[in-house]
Design a protein around this motif. Structure first.
Motif, PDB file in Angstrom:
ATOM      1  N   PRO A 420       0.909  -1.236  -0.002  1.00 37.38           N
ATOM      2  CA  PRO A 420       0.020  -0.118   0.223  1.00 37.38           C
ATOM      3  C   PRO A 420       0.949   1.208   0.019  1.00 37.38           C
ATOM      4  CG  PRO A 420      -0.904  -1.353   1.753  1.00 37.38           C
ATOM      5  CD  PRO A 420       0.457  -2.194   1.281  1.00 37.38           C
ATOM      6  N   PHE A 421       0.300   2.057  -0.834  1.00 35.78           N
ATOM      7  CA  PHE A 421       1.166   3.506  -0.604  1.00 35.78           C
ATOM      8  C   PHE A 421       0.234   4.329   0.272  1.00 35.78           C
ATOM      9  CE2 PHE A 421       2.436   1.692  -4.604  1.00 35.78           C
ATOM     10  CZ  PHE A 421       3.732   2.151  -4.885  1.00 35.78           C
ATOM     11  N   VAL A 422       0.692   5.046   1.254  1.00 39.76           N
ATOM     12  CA  VAL A 422       0.344   5.897   2.076  1.00 39.76           C
ATOM     13  C   VAL A 422       0.487   7.310   1.767  1.00 39.76           C
ATOM     14  CG1 VAL A 422      -0.198   6.676   4.573  1.00 39.76           C
ATOM     15  CG2 VAL A 422       0.343   4.424   3.905  1.00 39.76           C
ATOM     16  N   ILE A 423      -0.362   7.998   1.137  1.00 41.28           N
ATOM     17  CA  ILE A 423      -0.264   9.515   0.736  1.00 41.28           C
ATOM     18  C   ILE A 423      -1.141  10.501   1.524  1.00 41.28           C
ATOM     19  CG2 ILE A 423      -0.262  10.905  -1.233  1.00 41.28           C
ATOM     20  CD1 ILE A 423       0.686   8.497  -2.760  1.00 41.28           C
ATOM     21  N   ASP A 424      -0.874  11.242   1.961  1.00 41.01           N
ATOM     22  CA  ASP A 424      -1.647  12.289   2.856  1.00 41.01           C
ATOM     23  C   ASP A 424      -2.725  11.741   3.604  1.00 41.01           C
ATOM     24  OD1 ASP A 424      -0.468  14.468   1.477  1.00 41.01           O
ATOM     25  OD2 ASP A 424      -2.010  14.453  -0.253  1.00 41.01           O
ATOM     26  N   GLY A 425      -2.179  10.622   4.399  1.00 39.92           N
ATOM     27  CA  GLY A 425      -2.919   9.786   5.472  1.00 39.92           C
ATOM     28  C   GLY A 425      -3.952   8.726   4.846  1.00 39.92           C
ATOM     29  N   GLN A 426      -3.871   8.648   3.323  1.00 38.51           N
ATOM     30  CA  GLN A 426      -4.902   7.632   2.708  1.00 38.51           C
ATOM     31  C   GLN A 426      -3.834   6.600   2.188  1.00 38.51           C
ATOM     32  OE1 GLN A 426      -8.187   8.103   2.644  1.00 38.51           O
ATOM     33  NE2 GLN A 426      -7.851   9.956   4.150  1.00 38.51           N
ATOM     34  N   ARG A 427      -4.658   5.312   2.280  1.00 46.84           N
ATOM     35  CA  ARG A 427      -3.951   4.304   1.572  1.00 46.84           C
ATOM     36  C   ARG A 427      -4.199   4.039   0.107  1.00 46.84           C
ATOM     37  NH1 ARG A 427      -1.946   0.479   5.548  1.00 46.84           N
ATOM     38  NH2 ARG A 427      -2.546  -1.263   4.216  1.00 46.84           N
ATOM     39  N   HIS A 428      -3.395   3.588  -0.707  1.00 42.51           N
ATOM     40  CA  HIS A 428      -3.611   3.626  -2.164  1.00 42.51           C
ATOM     41  C   HIS A 428      -2.843   2.171  -2.616  1.00 42.51           C
ATOM     42  CE1 HIS A 428      -5.663   7.530  -2.387  1.00 42.51           C
ATOM     43  NE2 HIS A 428      -4.573   7.923  -1.511  1.00 42.51           N
ATOM     44  N   ARG A 429      -3.728   1.471  -3.529  1.00 42.85           N
ATOM     45  CA  ARG A 429      -2.899   0.253  -3.807  1.00 42.85           C
ATOM     46  C   ARG A 429      -2.843   0.344  -5.427  1.00 42.85           C
ATOM     47  NH1 ARG A 429      -2.412  -4.102  -0.304  1.00 42.85           N
ATOM     48  NH2 ARG A 429      -3.361  -3.654   1.571  1.00 42.85           N
ATOM     49  N   ILE A 430      -1.864  -0.016  -6.047  1.00 46.85           N
ATOM     50  CA  ILE A 430      -1.562  -0.243  -7.433  1.00 46.85           C
ATOM     51  C   ILE A 430      -0.832  -1.492  -7.569  1.00 46.85           C
ATOM     52  CG2 ILE A 430      -1.573   2.287  -8.020  1.00 46.85           C
ATOM     53  CD1 ILE A 430       1.453   2.342  -8.064  1.00 46.85           C
ATOM     54  N   SER A 431      -0.645  -1.914  -8.616  1.00 48.20           N
ATOM     55  CA  SER A 431       0.317  -3.121  -9.198  1.00 48.20           C
ATOM     56  C   SER A 431       1.193  -2.530 -10.375  1.00 48.20           C
ATOM     57  CB  SER A 431      -0.503  -4.247  -9.278  1.00 48.20           C
ATOM     58  OG  SER A 431      -1.427  -4.031 -10.385  1.00 48.20           O
ATOM     59  N   ALA A 432       1.827  -3.648 -10.780  1.00 50.65           N
ATOM     60  CA  ALA A 432       2.879  -3.304 -11.813  1.00 50.65           C
ATOM     61  C   ALA A 432       2.889  -4.596 -12.803  1.00 50.65           C
ATOM     62  CB  ALA A 432       4.178  -2.594 -11.417  1.00 50.65           C
ATOM     63  N   SER A 433       3.407  -4.463 -13.969  1.00 44.16           N
ATOM     64  CA  SER A 433       3.670  -5.449 -14.934  1.00 44.16           C
ATOM     65  C   SER A 433       5.245  -5.161 -15.198  1.00 44.16           C
ATOM     66  CB  SER A 433       2.929  -5.299 -16.239  1.00 44.16           C
ATOM     67  OG  SER A 433       1.607  -5.573 -15.977  1.00 44.16           O
ATOM     68  N   VAL A 434       6.019  -6.182 -15.059  1.00 43.28           N
ATOM     69  CA  VAL A 434       7.432  -6.295 -15.497  1.00 43.28           C
ATOM     70  C   VAL A 434       7.896  -7.335 -16.896  1.00 43.28           C
ATOM     71  CG1 VAL A 434       9.613  -6.578 -14.521  1.00 43.28           C
ATOM     72  CG2 VAL A 434       7.861  -5.805 -12.929  1.00 43.28           C
ATOM     73  N   GLY A 435       8.564  -6.420 -17.640  1.00 42.18           N
ATOM     74  CA  GLY A 435       9.148  -7.418 -18.579  1.00 42.18           C
ATOM     75  C   GLY A 435      10.727  -7.129 -18.558  1.00 42.18           C
TER      76      GLY A 435
END
Length: 771
Positions: A420-435
């Motif tokens: 999770p990314f915590v930004i300005d007190g808020q949790r955000h979730r992202i993912s990634a793809s890798v080659g």
């Protein structure tokens, strides 16, 4: 004045000794105190001349004071010469015959000393020679009369020689005085100009002696460095600067007395790093060096900023694409092809654009910064993390590790992006793809390595979110096929290879077919039928989606206008189409040409269309609604947008995505989601269509949960335009005409719903009669 000072200093002792010895030899109490008075006066005049000359600094004295002092010294010398003129004739009168010889020797010494004493005041020397000549001639005549003609002859010849010498000295003296005056005037003028230069310029003057220590420190230089002049005077110039390669060059130039220009060195002033640009040249006579210093800190910081911006990403601080390519090609050039061992991880954040558009660019920028920081924490110091643009990153490492270790590191990258990314007190979730791609033993160059990494990333994204792929030669074949499809796609429309199939939509309450959705197909001459999901992404990337979209609108309305019935015709619009200003005109023109009722036209959009920040999409949708057409949201529930758009725009229909329909019979959670969607739609007065129906039980469940319509293979597979319209059931439950397009299980469902509807209608009519 300096020569006069030195000459008088040398003659001080001999002159005093001569006076004292003469007084001792010739003093006779019988002659009274006259000799003592004359000797005292002469001693006082000699001492006064020496005092006036020695108690004075001619190098630093002002010109006016120097001139006055020189006049006083010359006057004292005149008086001294007059004293000697009087003293020798007087001594000749009172001298004994034995002492006359000594008097001649002393007179000759005083006579000839003029060359040393008056070399810097020749005018006084000439007066001295003339006076002494008269005095000595008088003495000779007083002692020997005319018989002293040999002495007078020698005296005359010596006098002439001395006069000529003094005249030549006077010429040289005047020339040297004029030169000195010019030199001092030039120095004064130069000093004025330099002072004015320092005041008007940003440069500061500095000067060092032969040993490298500061001399004659100016106020401007002291102010520039922030140290008092007294403390700087005599300080080693090199000690001001920080150790560096540039300072070593400066030390060498100063040691060798070599001129230099625009040498930049760093130094600390008040705890801050400053940069000076130095220029200098040797002083005459090896007396050190003189030059100028300019504070160029601001320009240096600008240069560093420009260099940083040229090689580093301004948002995240990691390397940019330019530096990444330089480093990659640099590794390739470090040795022969046999030692180019490198691996590239090509990283792309999944659905970042949707998150960025929905939640704002400020949040998107913060996510990118944090993502870059996490990647840097996962690599070694010698590895390179770069942002290639947008939400794309790359990691370059020099390694001969096997595929297993590369996959392990790629999984680590996925893991840190998943946290999770915590930004300005808020949790955000992202993912990634890798080659992942590698060059081992020089099997590919830098460009080929990046191409392989890009292909691997493309394959990773095809797998879905949060996944990776290691380059395989089969990716090349897939890429070639993709390029061939892209090339063929450009001519597919002109060659008549595109066509439309239509899939019916059924009313869950009655089983009636109420609408048909137009689905684009590509009949490729070699590959056969190609589904939309295999070529429409290419059309989006190449910009051909607009021409395809316009053709679909015109063809679908044309096909619907030729079929009987009052059914709706549903057409999918891509995000690019919705944002295009010409979409409203295209739809209006197609309606006008086919004379179809606007309310029969239903345009389907995805939730991503509503994330357009410049509101072009919303403006076009409003204009389409003004035409009378209906707007539906396709794949509802799969996007990332806020539901606030349901209040901002009056949609006519929500289409529930098949992911919520698949398990709706046995999964309580899916039932709850569908029920929530139908209640939400009912609150807004919006109809609901469920997609992906594959079993009769799904039909019953969706009807019970409040869905209005259904679409899927259970009802019918997409078919040619001839399937429109499908006839309804006869009132007695039989087919009005056979339908070869509908599924058997749906036909059974349809008969049941038709009977239920007929029975309900009969009960209603009976109630009305008896009521």
């Amino acid at each position: 004045m300096g020569d006069l000072k030195r000459g008088l200093g040398i003659l001080l002792v001999p002159s005093l000794v001569t006076i004292l010895v003469v007084t001792k030899v010739f003093y006779d109490p019988a002659n009274g105190p006259y000799l003592l008075v004359l000797a005292a006066i002469q001693i006082a005049l000699v001492a006064l001349s020496v005092f006036l000359a020695r108690n004075f600094d001619p190098a630093n004295a002002p010109w006016q004071a120097l001139y006055r002092r020189w006049k006083l010294v010359v006057a004292a010398q005149f008086a001294t010469s007059i004293g000697w003129m009087i003293l020798f004739p007087y001594l000749a009168i009172i001298a004994d015959p034995i002492d006359i010889t000594f008097l001649g020797i002393a007179g000759t010494a005083i006579y000839c000393s003029v060359l040393m004493a008056y070399r810097s005041s020749p005018g006084v020397g000439i007066f001295h020679i003339l006076g002494m000549s008269v005095g000595l001639a008088s003495t000779t005549l007083a002692v020997a009369g005319l018989d002293g003609w040999p002495s007078l002859t020698l005296l005359t010849s010596f006098g002439i020689v001395l006069m000529i010498t003094l005249i030549n000295q006077e010429r040289s003296f005047r020339q040297s005085v004029r030169s000195e005056f010019r030199r001092r005037e030039n120095e004064a003028m130069i000093r004025v100009l330099l002072d004015d230069y320092e005041e008007q310029s940003s440069d500061s003057l500095w000067m060092i002696g032969p040993n490298g220590n500061l001399r004659d420190v100016s106020e401007r230089f002291a102010a520039l460095i922030g140290i008092e002049r007294e403390k700087l005077e005599g300080l080693a110039f090199l000690e001001l600067f920080k150790p560096s390669k540039e300072r070593d060059i400066l030390a060498q130039r100063l040691s060798n007395q070599e001129p230099f220009r625009d040498l930049m060195v760093g130094l600390m002033i008040d705890g801050n790093l400053r940069y000076w640009r130095l220029s200098a040249r040797p002083r005459d006579g090896g007396a050190g060096m003189a030059g100028v210093a300019r504070d160029v800190t601001s320009a240096r910081l600008v240069e560093e900023r420009v260099a940083f911006m040229a090689h580093y990403d301004s948002l995240t601080g990691v390397a940019n694409r330019h530096l990444f390519n330089e480093r990659l090609r640099g590794k390739e050039k470090e040795g022969t092809s046999a030692v180019f061992d490198a691996a590239v991880f090509y990283i792309d954040l999944d659905d970042f654009k949707a998150v960025n558009d929905a939640r704002g660019h400020a949040l998107g920028d913060a996510l990118l910064r944090e993502a870059a920081a996490r990647l840097e924490q996962e690599v070694r110091k010698e590895d390179l993390v770069a942002r290639l643009g947008g939400d794309e990153f790359a990691v370059l490492i020099n390694t001969r590790s096997g595929d297993g270790l590369l996959l392990e590191r790629a999984h680590r990258f996925l893991s840190v992006m998943r946290a999770p990314f915590v930004i300005d007190g808020q949790r955000h979730r992202i993912s990634a793809s890798v080659g992942i791609a590698r060059s081992l033993d020089g099997d590919c160059d830098a460009d080929e390595l990046m191409r392989r990494a890009d292909l691997a990333l493309h394959m990773a994204k095809k797998k879905g979110r949060d996944d990776l792929a290691l380059f395989d030669p089969s990716f090349d074949r897939a890429a070639r096929e993709r390029r061939e499809i892209e090339m063929d796609l450009g001519e597919a429309l002109n060659r008549g290879q595109m066509y439309l199939d239509y899939q019916p939509v059924a009313d869950l309450r009655t089983g009636e077919i109420t609408a048909y959705e137009a689905l684009l197909r590509w009949r490729h001459p070699q590959r056969g039928i190609i589904a939309p999901n295999e070529f429409l992404p290419f059309a989006e990337e190449t910009g051909q989606i607009l021409s395809f979209g316009d053709w679909v609108i015109q063809q679908a309305l044309f096909d619907a206008s030729r079929a009987s019935g009052d059914f709706r015709i549903a057409i999918n619009l891509s995000p690019t189409q919705v944002k295009t200003p010409g979409i409203v005109g295209t739809v209006a023109q197609a309606i006008d040409m086919t004379h179809i009722a606007p309310e029969r036209v239903e345009l389907e959009i995805t939730e991503h269309v509503l994330m357009d920040e410049d509101h072009k999409s919303l403006t076009n949708l409003m204009a389409l609604r003004d035409l009378g057409v209906k707007i539906a949201i396709d794949d509802f529930g799969t996007g990332f947008s806020s539901l606030s758009y349901l209040r901002r725009f009056p949609f006519d229909r929500l289409k529930i995505d098949r992911t919520f329909v698949t398990d709706v019979v046995q999964d309580i959670a899916s039932q709850a989601i569908v029920s929530s969607i139908t209640r939400l739609a009912d609150a807004f007065g919006v109809a609901v269509t469920a997609e992906g129906i594959e079993s009769p039980d799904q039909l019953d469940m969706l009807r019970k949960l409040g869905a209005d319509e259904a679409q899927g293979f259970l009802i019918a597979e997409p078919s040619s335009p001839e399937c429109m319209p499908i006839p309804l059931l006869a009132p007695d439950g039989g087919e009005a005409s056979p339908s070869e397009y509908l599924g058997t299980e749906f036909l059974e469902y349809r008969r049941k719903r038709q009977k239920v509807t007929a029975s309900a209608r009969a009960r209603t009519q009976e109630a009305l009669r008896t009521g």
